[in-house]
Enzyme design. Structure first.
Site, PDB file in Angstrom:
ATOM      1  N   LYS A   1     -13.034  11.854 -11.073  1.00  0.00           N
ATOM      2  CA  LYS A   1     -13.924  10.682 -10.948  1.00  0.00           C
ATOM      3  C   LYS A   1     -13.781   9.387 -11.795  1.00  0.00           C
ATOM      4  O   LYS A   1     -13.759   8.137 -10.810  1.00  0.00           O
ATOM      5  CB  LYS A   1     -15.158  10.822 -12.197  1.00  0.00           C
ATOM      6  CG  LYS A   1     -16.141  12.002 -11.741  1.00  0.00           C
ATOM      7  CD  LYS A   1     -17.501  12.383 -12.084  1.00  0.00           C
ATOM      8  CE  LYS A   1     -17.611  13.811 -11.575  1.00  0.00           C
ATOM      9  NZ  LYS A   1     -18.706  14.423 -12.987  1.00  0.00           N
TER      10      LYS A   1
ATOM     11  N   GLN B   1     -20.431  14.573 -18.444  1.00  0.00           N
ATOM     12  CA  GLN B   1     -19.939  15.604 -18.021  1.00  0.00           C
ATOM     13  C   GLN B   1     -20.655  17.117 -18.041  1.00  0.00           C
ATOM     14  O   GLN B   1     -20.847  17.299 -19.093  1.00  0.00           O
ATOM     15  CB  GLN B   1     -18.318  15.688 -17.561  1.00  0.00           C
ATOM     16  CG  GLN B   1     -17.877  16.386 -17.181  1.00  0.00           C
ATOM     17  CD  GLN B   1     -18.244  16.653 -15.299  1.00  0.00           C
ATOM     18  OE1 GLN B   1     -18.197  15.449 -14.930  1.00  0.00           O
ATOM     19  NE2 GLN B   1     -18.665  17.753 -14.845  1.00  0.00           N
TER      20      GLN B   1
ATOM     21  N   ASP C   1     -25.951  10.334 -11.852  1.00  0.00           N
ATOM     22  CA  ASP C   1     -26.337  11.463 -11.767  1.00  0.00           C
ATOM     23  C   ASP C   1     -28.497  11.623 -11.163  1.00  0.00           C
ATOM     24  O   ASP C   1     -28.086  12.857 -10.334  1.00  0.00           O
ATOM     25  CB  ASP C   1     -26.475  12.871 -13.340  1.00  0.00           C
ATOM     26  CG  ASP C   1     -25.231  13.213 -12.571  1.00  0.00           C
ATOM     27  OD1 ASP C   1     -24.454  13.408 -11.883  1.00  0.00           O
ATOM     28  OD2 ASP C   1     -24.904  13.757 -13.693  1.00  0.00           O
TER      29      ASP C   1
END
Ligand code: NAD
Length: 280
Positions: free
Chosen positions: A50, A94, A117
């Site tokens: 990422k 995460q 997200d």
């Protein structure tokens, strides 16, 4: 007939290129902050990828690594500081988190405007009500792949297998917003094969290797395989019996190399979207 293979790597690379070109025209760098707690090996790799992709597209990107022993209160304090930081447009924590931290508490603490997200209940609610929202990355990737395959969605019968908050539900909402006629199938669906056979679009998001057989696929249907399953030989396969489905589908995503590469590109897309919305 052999299906068109939808190349997720290529579609993701094209999206990243478009984003990099867009970012180059902005008077600021979109700020993405990733928080990783502990050293889960898969998370270490995901987060590194990422970071690299964000940097390559001209983002101001950084990762904060916290020890496994971080308490929920400490993690929530980090999230709140990022919520308040004007240089930060997108926050991603995460998952998985260590067992002593409640994932839900963390999702709820992220400012919906920075929730790249797309998991905050406010964003899920906006999506469900058909309003503009930050949409979870993998479902957004599914929609890009359907567009790349040229699959008509208006009025099409679509079956989504799996009803998770992360994948199945948002995919179904996005297909509905694109005017498909959507069936959500799941572990209690009585005749999954029959539901699939009626569909012009099948999206499988279950996590069971080869669950969807080739003869469940209608001739010419588009098949998007979100599943990632690691076999005893270490190889990754999807939820669809790929070799069987190839002969019947009109278009199909491979695993790996289909949906997987889209997720990071869509995270960057969401970060640009969040930055533009927040900074006007
Ligand atoms: P999940 O376990 O939260 O949900 C699985 C869903 O499948 C459930 O809704 C369940 O009802 C349904 N299901 C289970 N058994 C079934 C059966 N026999 N028939 C029909 N439905 C059944 O999983 P998830 O987080 O939604 O992920 C699904 C898959 O997608 C996993 O393999 C995951 O690794 C993969 N995934 C891939 C990406 C990517 O970037 N490609 C991202 C997220 C998830």
């Amino acid at each position: 007939m052999s299906a068109l293979i939808i190349d997720g790597k290529q579609v993701a690379a094209a999206l990243r290129e478009r984003l990099a070109a867009q970012v180059a025209t902005l008077p600021f760098k979109p700020g993405l902050r990733v928080v990783r707690v502990g050293e889960d090996p898969a998370s270490v790799v995901y987060v590194r990828n990422k970071d690299r992709a964000a940097a390559a597209c001209g983002f101001d990107s950084a990762t904060q690594v916290l020890p496994e022993t971080t308490t929920e209160a400490e993690l929530l304090a980090v999230v709140r500081a990022l919520n308040d930081d004007p240089a930060v447009d997108g926050i991603l924590v995460q998952f998985p988190l260590p067992a002593h931290i409640r994932q839900e508490a963390v999702i709820n603490a992220i400012s919906p405007a920075k929730d790249v997200d797309g998991l905050h209940p406010i964003n899920a609610g906006l999506l469900a009500s058909g309003a503009p929202a930050l949409v979870p990355c993998t479902p957004q990737g599914v929609m890009h792949l359907l567009a790349a395959a040229g699959t008509p969605l208006k009025g099409a019968r679509a079956v989504v297998i799996g009803r998770s908050v992360l994948v199945g539900r948002p995919v179904a909402q996005l297909l509905l917003a694109a005017d498909a006629t959507v069936t959500m199938a799941h572990s209690r669906t009585l005749d999954l094969a029959a539901e699939c056979r009626r569909a012009e679009v099948v999206v499988a998001a279950v996590g069971r290797a080869g669950l969807v057989r080739g003869d469940w696929i209608a001739q010419g249907a588009t098949v998007i395989d979100v599943g990632i399953n690691r076999g005893a030989d270490g190889k990754l396969t999807g939820d669809v019996a790929y070799a069987e489905a190839l002969d019947r589908a009109g278009a199909i995503t491979p695993v790996p190399g289909g949906v997987g590469p889209m997720t990071i590109a869509c995270l960057l897309e969401n970060t640009v979207k969040a930055a533009l919305a927040r900074r006007g």
